[in-house]
Design a protein around this motif. Sequence first.
Motif, PDB file in Angstrom:
ATOM      1  N   GLU A  79       0.854  -1.174   0.000  1.00 44.71           N
ATOM      2  CA  GLU A  79       0.000   0.000   0.000  1.00 44.71           C
ATOM      3  C   GLU A  79       0.892   1.225   0.000  1.00 44.71           C
ATOM      4  N   THR A  80       0.463   2.229  -0.731  1.00 44.98           N
ATOM      5  CA  THR A  80       1.213   3.476  -0.779  1.00 44.98           C
ATOM      6  C   THR A  80       0.483   4.516   0.063  1.00 44.98           C
ATOM      7  N   GLU A  81       1.184   5.045   1.045  1.00 42.62           N
ATOM      8  CA  GLU A  81       0.626   6.080   1.913  1.00 42.62           C
ATOM      9  C   GLU A  81       1.099   7.432   1.401  1.00 42.62           C
ATOM     10  N   SER A  82       0.282   8.454   1.573  1.00 43.97           N
ATOM     11  CA  SER A  82       0.682   9.800   1.145  1.00 43.97           C
ATOM     12  C   SER A  82       0.305  10.811   2.225  1.00 43.97           C
ATOM     13  N   GLU A  90       4.972  19.889   0.162  1.00 41.43           N
ATOM     14  CA  GLU A  90       4.995  18.919  -0.935  1.00 41.43           C
ATOM     15  C   GLU A  90       4.288  17.634  -0.528  1.00 41.43           C
ATOM     16  N   LYS A  91       3.734  16.963  -1.523  1.00 42.45           N
ATOM     17  CA  LYS A  91       3.107  15.660  -1.308  1.00 42.45           C
ATOM     18  C   LYS A  91       4.221  14.627  -1.175  1.00 42.45           C
ATOM     19  N   ARG A  92       4.179  13.798  -0.142  1.00 43.47           N
ATOM     20  CA  ARG A  92       5.161  12.743   0.097  1.00 43.47           C
ATOM     21  C   ARG A  92       4.469  11.393  -0.006  1.00 43.47           C
TER      22      ARG A  92
END
Length: 127
Positions: A79-82, A90-92
């Motif tokens: 899963e990719t967390e943001s 900035e979006k990480r």
Amino acid sequence: MTSINFVALLGAIKDDVRHNTTAKSQVANFTLVTQRKAHPNAKVDYFSTYHNVVAWGPLAEAVQHCKQGDQVQVEGNLETESWDDKKTGEKRYKTVVKARNLTVLTEEINTTKTRAEEVQEELDAPF
């Protein structure tokens, strides 16, 4: 459309496991190091890859006594967390392995049960 999101890893815990308790459950975060053999002409024998792993509930409890260097097998999904960086805005992003099954392989602490073993015991128990 058919798709599969399944990960199976066998490696060593990089640093001691970080534990937290939420209102509903325990959660454990740790980094699992896996190695693969390098090409014969490479300057090193192995390349290491670091995987962020998150385990909840009984799986988090299973690794509560693990420490750096302990061998663990993890099965789960990616899963990719943001999130938004508070300093830069900035979006990480970070990709993690959400553990669905976990087995501690280091002998000294191999007394903990996997979630699969616990479920089987629940199914085998009389009413």
